[in-house]
Every structure is written in structure tokens, then in C-alpha cells.
Design an enzyme around this catalytic site. Sequence first.
Site, mmCIF file in Angstrom:
data_model
loop_
_atom_site.group_PDB
_atom_site.id
_atom_site.type_symbol
_atom_site.label_atom_id
_atom_site.label_comp_id
_atom_site.label_asym_id
_atom_site.label_seq_id
_atom_site.Cartn_x
_atom_site.Cartn_y
_atom_site.Cartn_z
ATOM 1 N N SER A 111 -2.224 -5.738 6.978
ATOM 2 C CA SER A 111 -1.122 -6.735 6.913
ATOM 3 C C SER A 111 -1.301 -7.452 8.324
ATOM 4 O O SER A 111 -0.759 -8.615 8.408
ATOM 5 C CB SER A 111 0.153 -5.702 7.297
ATOM 6 O OG SER A 111 0.074 -5.103 8.611
ATOM 7 N N CYS A 112 -2.119 -7.189 9.001
ATOM 8 C CA CYS A 112 -2.355 -7.900 10.206
ATOM 9 C C CYS A 112 -3.789 -7.823 11.209
ATOM 10 O O CYS A 112 -3.943 -6.628 11.552
ATOM 11 C CB CYS A 112 -1.424 -7.432 11.503
ATOM 12 S SG CYS A 112 -1.466 -8.467 12.926
ATOM 13 N N GLY A 113 -4.345 -8.985 11.064
ATOM 14 C CA GLY A 113 -5.691 -8.917 11.800
ATOM 15 C C GLY A 113 -5.820 -9.113 12.961
ATOM 16 O O GLY A 113 -6.902 -8.799 13.640
#
Length: 263
Positions: A111-113
Amino acid sequence: MKDSLYQQAPGAAGYADAREVPLRELDGPSELPVSLALNDTAMGTLLASPEALEPLALGHAFTAGWITRRDEVSAIHLSRLRHGLAVRLEVSDSLARKAESHQRRESSVSSCGACGVQDEVELMAGLMRLPPRAALAPDALMRGLERLERATRRGMHLALGLDAEGGLISQGADIGRHNALDRVIGMSLDSGVWPEALLVSSRCSLELVQKTIRARIPTLITLAVPSRLAVETARACDLNLICAHRGRRLELLSGHADRPRSS
């Protein structure tokens, strides 16, 4: 409610009960933990689609700042773990030690790098002002959007690498939007052919702008409205950031519409 945003679909009187459907018969995409290592040093774990892992690992290592060139990786080894997969990149001992000194201390998820980043300095590391370049022409962008529509995969994010005419250079698909982008960047590291623009089938938050800038690709196109921080960073780094509004309207949020004049 007359003005409700959510209208009942025809015939939708209740749920279709899929609670007993075997997992193998469901349409959802595959997702597994993928552990990345430089030599014997564990660097982090991604939740990713279990295919084409070599470009994913290369792209992530590059955009995370672990490597700066393809030839710094002498070999790539894939293996199975009990619950997932492992990718080990062979690099020099000195490079592995340098990367380990500033590695993220927490795993990153699809969901989030930017998950696991410790502070703002680490979050903004590696950003630069790009040389001024004109954004992809609108007609070329529309050709890219047509290719994106044809390549759509159920439950997957897509990233396309486009040439100046909107032609397809590379394509990455993953359950995570930043993983899809890393795949395209990894393919470019491997081939030496870099796109003029990146087109992503998702919203655009800061990490996608960061990865594009670190790869020195001049144009990033997103289907949905970017975050304000993404736009602010794109403007500071002179990235051409375009919101395509699902193909209904093209909006240049930062960068250059025409070829900049020489000073």
C-alpha cells in the site's frame, strides 16, 4: 435518499455468498511476501505479485538507493521461503555495507512505498532538480491511455513505460502500485532503454514521484488526482506531472508544456 451517492444496483437485494468458494477459484490476484537481500544482508520485505521478480528487485534496489547502476549487481538468486519468496542480489561487500547503514528498519508493504522511513531526511533523500524537458504531447498520452486500457488486469495496478510517441517500451503489473513502477524501472536498468514517460493506473502519492525523479524520467502520468505533497515535490524537482482524470481531462500540474528555451 434522493441525493445519495450510492444507488442500489438493479436486482442487488443482498450479498452473493462466496464464503465457501475455494481460494483457487476466486478471481483475486496473487500476493506473497518477497524478501530482498544484498548478499547475506536482509534489506526488507515487500508484499508483491509473485512474478517477474528480477526487475522488481532491481527497480526497488535502484529507487531505494541501494544501487546506482545495473552493473553493480553481478547476479540475482531466487528462492522459496516457508511463506513467501526471497530475492538475493549479489553486490560488492562495500556496497552492501553502505546500503545496510541506511536501510529501512521496517518492512514495506504494497500500500505504501514509503513505509518504514525513519524521518523526513530519509524520505527526501536522492531527489534532484531534473533537466527541463517538455511533457509528453497530449496525443501521445492518449495513445498511452489506450494501451493501458487494453492491458488492464483484474485486481492489479499497471505501470507503462512510454516513448515520446506514446509507444509501449515496458510494462509492469503488481498488486502494489509502487511495485509496478519499480518493475518498469528495473526493466530499464536491465535493457538500458529508458522511457520518456511513466503512466500509472492509480492515484499518485509521494513515493511514485520520488521513484520517477530518482530514475530521471521526465514525465509521470497518473489517472487520479495526486496528493498535494506529490505535486509540491514534482514542482520543486521540475518533474512533468500530469493527471489524466481517467482519460476525461488532461491536467499538467508541474513541469513544461513546451520545449523550454535555452538560457
